[in-house]
Scaffold this motif. Structure first.
Motif, PDB file in Angstrom:
ATOM      1  N   GLY A 570       0.789  -1.223   0.000  1.00  0.00           N
ATOM      2  CA  GLY A 570       0.000   0.000   0.000  1.00  0.00           C
ATOM      3  C   GLY A 570       0.812   1.259   0.000  1.00  0.00           C
ATOM      4  N   ARG A 571       2.129   1.196  -0.056  1.00  0.00           N
ATOM      5  CA  ARG A 571       2.950   2.406  -0.016  1.00  0.00           C
ATOM      6  C   ARG A 571       2.868   3.132  -1.344  1.00  0.00           C
ATOM      7  N   LEU A 572       2.390   4.364  -1.282  1.00  0.00           N
ATOM      8  CA  LEU A 572       2.285   5.168  -2.493  1.00  0.00           C
ATOM      9  C   LEU A 572       3.546   5.979  -2.744  1.00  0.00           C
ATOM     10  N   ASP A 573       4.221   6.395  -1.681  1.00  0.00           N
ATOM     11  CA  ASP A 573       5.417   7.212  -1.818  1.00  0.00           C
ATOM     12  C   ASP A 573       6.621   6.296  -2.016  1.00  0.00           C
ATOM     13  N   LYS A 574       7.126   6.230  -3.228  1.00  0.00           N
ATOM     14  CA  LYS A 574       8.283   5.402  -3.548  1.00  0.00           C
ATOM     15  C   LYS A 574       9.491   6.258  -3.910  1.00  0.00           C
ATOM     16  N   GLU A 685     -17.386  -1.429   5.384  1.00  0.00           N
ATOM     17  CA  GLU A 685     -16.173  -0.624   5.547  1.00  0.00           C
ATOM     18  C   GLU A 685     -15.219  -1.260   6.561  1.00  0.00           C
ATOM     19  N   ALA A 686     -15.758  -1.819   7.641  1.00  0.00           N
ATOM     20  CA  ALA A 686     -14.902  -2.487   8.631  1.00  0.00           C
ATOM     21  C   ALA A 686     -14.240  -3.723   8.021  1.00  0.00           C
ATOM     22  N   HIS A 687     -14.995  -4.447   7.231  1.00  0.00           N
ATOM     23  CA  HIS A 687     -14.406  -5.620   6.575  1.00  0.00           C
ATOM     24  C   HIS A 687     -13.306  -5.211   5.607  1.00  0.00           C
ATOM     25  N   ARG A 688     -13.530  -4.118   4.924  1.00  0.00           N
ATOM     26  CA  ARG A 688     -12.513  -3.642   3.983  1.00  0.00           C
ATOM     27  C   ARG A 688     -11.214  -3.282   4.712  1.00  0.00           C
ATOM     28  N   VAL A 689     -11.322  -2.538   5.801  1.00  0.00           N
ATOM     29  CA  VAL A 689     -10.130  -2.123   6.539  1.00  0.00           C
ATOM     30  C   VAL A 689      -9.456  -3.322   7.190  1.00  0.00           C
ATOM     31  N   LEU A 690     -10.256  -4.193   7.814  1.00  0.00           N
ATOM     32  CA  LEU A 690      -9.684  -5.334   8.506  1.00  0.00           C
ATOM     33  C   LEU A 690      -9.033  -6.317   7.526  1.00  0.00           C
ATOM     34  N   SER A 691      -9.672  -6.553   6.390  1.00  0.00           N
ATOM     35  CA  SER A 691      -9.097  -7.474   5.403  1.00  0.00           C
ATOM     36  C   SER A 691      -7.794  -6.931   4.828  1.00  0.00           C
ATOM     37  N   TYR A 692      -7.735  -5.631   4.652  1.00  0.00           N
ATOM     38  CA  TYR A 692      -6.498  -5.031   4.122  1.00  0.00           C
ATOM     39  C   TYR A 692      -5.365  -5.155   5.127  1.00  0.00           C
ATOM     40  N   GLU A 693      -5.659  -4.926   6.424  1.00  0.00           N
ATOM     41  CA  GLU A 693      -4.613  -5.040   7.438  1.00  0.00           C
ATOM     42  C   GLU A 693      -4.165  -6.484   7.612  1.00  0.00           C
ATOM     43  N   THR A 694      -5.092  -7.422   7.634  1.00  0.00           N
ATOM     44  CA  THR A 694      -4.708  -8.824   7.755  1.00  0.00           C
ATOM     45  C   THR A 694      -3.926  -9.296   6.534  1.00  0.00           C
ATOM     46  N   TYR A 695      -4.283  -8.758   5.359  1.00  0.00           N
ATOM     47  CA  TYR A 695      -3.519  -9.126   4.168  1.00  0.00           C
ATOM     48  C   TYR A 695      -2.079  -8.615   4.263  1.00  0.00           C
ATOM     49  N   GLN A 696      -1.908  -7.389   4.760  1.00  0.00           N
ATOM     50  CA  GLN A 696      -0.555  -6.860   4.937  1.00  0.00           C
ATOM     51  C   GLN A 696       0.223  -7.660   5.971  1.00  0.00           C
ATOM     52  N   LEU A 697      -0.439  -8.031   7.072  1.00  0.00           N
ATOM     53  CA  LEU A 697       0.235  -8.833   8.085  1.00  0.00           C
ATOM     54  C   LEU A 697       0.610 -10.209   7.535  1.00  0.00           C
TER      55      LEU A 697
END
Length: 916
Positions: A570-574, A685-697
């Motif tokens: 998810g890092r936009l600043d490269k 919206e909660a599922h979206r945020v939680l799924s994104y964080e678990t995917y990153q982890l």
């Protein structure tokens, strides 16, 4: 290429104080999904890195001190102090591991909560800071945003203490409050002039090709408001005479123009650093690279007061005077003659000045000589260019991002011709007698070009009527493209890509490049000396073959030093900050950069200058007698593991309600859940945020698992390497390998003694062959020198030497001494004494005969005149007989001595030749 000794050290890794220098002080939270993040930032209207395309110079240094932009604040830190504190804390933790109190203190010191290791420098800059450029003397710091420039006065190093947490407010001046503002053109480059007095002359270049020269004086704020020189390059490109107005237009907006498309500045740099070993015109030359691929030059670009090195004015005077005399005697084109006349006029005005001489602060540095910039022919030079790059690649257009120029060396032999040897300067640095121009494209391509003709000072005519008639028909200057090297793959290029150059601290002919993913090292030293020999070779015979061999030989060395791995999806600043390079006794050869709040460093091996001459004869191993040895491979340096933000940042679920739930629905969350569209939207919206964080982890954990597996494999491979090394040691020492259970080990150990015996036998045979060759060569040399002398001949030579000493009088002996009286009493005198006595008797007889003959003549004359026959008279026959006897004795002794000397000389020469 310098050897990589290591990557980011522990004192710059999380959670040390060195890491906190680059990390944001705010609490790190996991970011939301990329699409939501983009919408949020665009809705708020905040400026991000994606809105800016240009250089990212957010790290600057002053010695071992660094200045880092974090967010929009400037932090100061000393790398040596940070390293010493980390090593001290690490030593204390090791000593306190036996007690629980020591462990707690170690954890506290590890987190860096007590001492953060940096100081915050407060400056009144509200736009996003893009560049930090310190002056050469380290007293001023140029803070550059996209459109504005601020000059901050830096405190001395002694007054900065990292243990003090209080921020420091810097005294700041805004440069050009009416020139560099948001409504005007953006800033392309900010440069400190290498010939500025005290390092306080600044040059700013905007993207709309406006060059301004500022002479700053901290006691006079007016110097920060108005520049001393303003040049609009678009007007200067079409200028005909020096009496035109080349200042930029104010108060009007530029309209669309076809000419304006070719004059968008990408970057600018000076052609020299102001060193005494570099050519004179280079430090006055400003090189400008346009985004469209054109390159221009301004020479001379000077402030009103400038400080040249001690060799600049004498070198220019000798060169220009020689050309002026040559142009006066020979016929040349009108353009070259006119340019040389203007240079001669400019230097004449410089020589007529009485420069201001200032002593250094402590009297250690040499004197500072300050000149005033001549106003004749003009203070504004001619714009030279655009330079054509030959051979031209018509299939691909160049989109430049940065330029780096390596100045040509000064010809010290020509400068010091006729001077005393004590005044000769050091000319051991070497280098090229022409300038090297390096261009960087936005696609990561590095172009190595040569300026064969060289840039010299040139001005426009004084009046349009006296304009140079050959100016329009003069050939276009060109740069010879020597090599083009790629550093970036097309798939890895981003929309905000802006690669930059960083000069090396060890050699002028090496540099580093920085782009969004990699840092590269370039070295031109492999072909510099060969090219210089070809340039100095005036012979045209075989030039084509030599050029072909040179072009096919060793090229520019290109090696990747560091790769920045973006682990967070998810890092936009490269963006990667332009790297800095420093050399210090504590830090070593150190390279530092940063990206997204994380430092990246590389520790390199310092190059050692080898002054031993190269041997033409290089012995080769004899494969027949020496068994092939397998090279021992050591483990390569590897970058330490940097945990991604997803493993240590705070989850955004804790503030989910405040960030994503509207105010009208917050009350319903605390009540009983009801099936409604609002509840569905909140759950989605909660599922979206939680799924994104678990995917990153999950991604970070998978990456950590793969790294651990790879580390186990590498550790197993290192064990096998250590076992191979142990086997080879046992083979050399012929030790028993009973302690090894492996079958291969036992097999090799059984035959180890046989191999050692074979090597010893081969060594003995080789030694015997060498002794045989030595004896053959010795006999051959003796045969050419002549036959050897025998013992009897040696005895004869000794006897001859004794005879020579007895016949010749010893040198330095004085007559009449005590030694001479003793020798006279001997019964047998030495031959040389007999010869001396005979010579003395002969001289006495001759003197007596002469006196007798004179008396006889006188007596005869008297007897004839007065009394004839009365005087005593010696018969003539007796006198003649006596004289003949004396002369015969003399001739005999002389012949005997001469014959003995001649024979002795022949025998001594023959004995010497035989002995050699």
């Amino acid at each position: 290429m310098p050897k990589i000794l290591g990557f980011t050290p522990g004192w710059l890794s999380r959670p040390s104080q060195g890491f906190q220098v680059f990390a944001s002080s705010e609490e790190k939270r996991l970011k939301g999904p990329p699409e939501r993040q983009t919408q949020k930032s665009s809705a708020n209207g905040s400026t991000s890195r994606g809105d800016y395309v240009g250089p990212n110079r957010t790290i600057a240094r002053r010695g071992t001190e660094i200045f880092v932009v974090v967010g929009n604040t400037i932090r100061w830190s000393d790398l040596c102090m940070v390293k010493e504190d980390w090593e001290g804390q690490r030593h204390e933790r090791k000593q306190s591991l036996n007690s629980s109190r020591g462990q707690d203190e170690g954890q506290d010191s590890l987190g860096g909560s007590e001492g953060r290791g940096y100081r915050i420098l407060n400056v009144p800059v509200y736009e996003q800071i893009r560049q930090l450029i310190p002056s050469s003397n380290g007293e001023l710091l140029a803070i550059v945003t996209s459109h504005t420039v601020h000059i901050a006065t830096l405190p001395p190093s002694s007054s900065l203490d990292p243990s003090d947490l209080a921020p420091i407010k810097l005294k700041t001046y805004m440069l050009g409050p009416t020139k560099h503002i948001l409504s005007e053109s953006s800033i392309a480059s900010v440069l400190w002039h290498p010939l500025g007095v005290g390092g306080e002359s600044l040059v700013t270049v905007t993207t709309e090709a406006v060059v301004r020269v500022w002479e700053l004086n901290r006691n006079n704020r007016w110097t920060f408001d108005k520049p001393t020189l303003e040049i609009d390059l678009r007007k200067l490109a079409y200028g005909q005479s020096a009496d035109q107005d080349f200042k930029p237009s104010t108060g009007t907006r530029r309209g669309f123009s076809l000419d304006a498309l070719d004059m968008n500045v990408a970057s600018a740099c000076f052609g020299s650093t102001g060193s005494e070993a570099e050519s004179g015109w280079c430090a006055m030359t400003l090189w400008i690279a346009m985004k469209e691929g054109d390159v221009y030059a301004l020479c001379p670009l000077l402030p009103k007061k400038w400080q040249p090195p001690h060799t600049l004015v004498p070198s220019l005077t000798s060169t220009v005077s020689a050309k002026h005399m040559w142009h006066a005697e020979e016929w040349n084109s009108l353009g070259e003659s006119h340019q040389n006349d203007l240079q001669y006029q400019w230097l004449t005005e410089v020589d007529k000045q009485e420069p201001i001489t200032l002593q250094s602060e402590f009297g250690i540095a040499p004197e500072i000589i300050i000149y005033e910039c001549p106003t004749s022919p003009s203070s504004i030079p001619r714009l030279q260019g655009p330079f054509s790059i030959a051979p031209d690649d018509e299939d691909q257009d160049l989109e430049l991002s940065d330029i780096h120029v390596i100045a040509s060396k000064l010809d010290l032999k020509e400068l010091m011709d006729g001077e005393d040897e004590d005044a000769q300067l050091d000319d051991d640095q070497g280098g090229l007698s022409i300038s090297v121009v390096c261009l960087m494209t936005t696609g990561g391509r590095v172009l190595i070009c040569l300026d064969l003709k060289g840039i010299e000072a040139d001005w426009l005519p004084a009046k349009r009527s006296t304009a140079n008639p050959e100016a329009d028909g003069s050939p276009q200057p060109e740069l010879v493209l020597l090599e083009a090297l790629e550093t970036l793959r097309p798939n890895d290029r981003t929309d905000t890509e802006w690669p930059t150059f960083t000069p090396d601290v060890h050699s002028r002919y090496s540099f580093f490049t920085t782009h969004s993913g990699d840092l590269f090292y370039f070295s031109l030293e492999s072909w510099i000396e060969g090219l210089e020999r070809e340039l100095r070779n005036n012979s045209t015979a075989g030039a084509t073959l030599r050029v072909q061999v040179f072009t096919k030989g060793f090229g520019t060395l290109r090696e990747r030093i560091l790769h920045v791995d973006y682990q967070d999806i998810g890092r936009l600043d490269k963006s990667v900050a332009q790297c800095i390079v420093l050399q210090d006794s504590d830090l070593g050869y150190f390279l530092l950069t940063a990206s997204s709040g994380q430092p990246y460093a590389v520790l390199l091996d310092s190059p050692v200058e080898d002054n031993t001459p190269e041997m033409d004869f290089k012995p080769q191993l004899d494969t027949d007698t020496e068994p092939a040895q397998k090279q021992i491979t050591t483990s390569l340096a590897r970058s330490p593991y940097q945990p991604p933000e997803s493993l240590w940042a705070v989850s955004s679920i804790s503030n989910f309600v405040d960030a994503h739930v509207p105010k009208r629905h917050k009350r319903a969350i605390k009540e009983e859940i009801r099936l409604s569209p609002a509840t569905l939207e909140v759950m989605t919206e909660a599922h979206r945020v939680l799924s994104y964080e678990t995917y990153q982890l999950g991604t970070a954990a998978a990456d950590l698992f793969r790294r651990c597996e790879r580390m186990i494999d590498e550790f197993r491979d290192q064990i096998h390497r250590a076992r191979d090394v142990a086997l080879r040691i046992d083979q050399m020492n012929d030790e028993d390998a009973d302690s090894y259970d492996h079958s291969r080990t036992m097999t090799v150990a059984r035959g180890s003694g046989v191999k050692v015996e074979e090597r010893l036998t081969a060594a003995r045979e080789k030694q015997h062959s060498l002794m045989t060759r030595h004896d053959a060569l010795r006999k051959k040399v003796a045969r050419f020198a002549g036959k050897g002398i025998s013992d009897r001949e040696k005895a004869w030579a000794a006897e001859l030497d004794k005879v020579r000493q007895s016949l010749l009088e010893p040198e330095g002996r004085e007559h009449g001494g005590p030694e001479e009286e003793k020798e006279e009493n001997k019964p047998q005198r030495q031959p040389w004494r007999r010869f001396a006595e005979v010579q003395r008797l002969a001289d006495d007889l001759l003197s007596q005969a002469t006196s007798v003959s004179q008396d006889a003549a006188t007596t005869h004359a008297r007897s004839n005149g007065e009394m004839k026959g009365s005087s005593f008279k010696v018969p003539p026959n007796i006198r003649r007989n006596k004289i003949d006897e004396v002369m015969m004795l003399l001739e005999r002794e002389t012949a005997l001595v001469n014959a003995a000397q001649e024979r002795l000389q022949k025998l001594s020469i023959t004995g010497i030749v035989a002995a050699t």
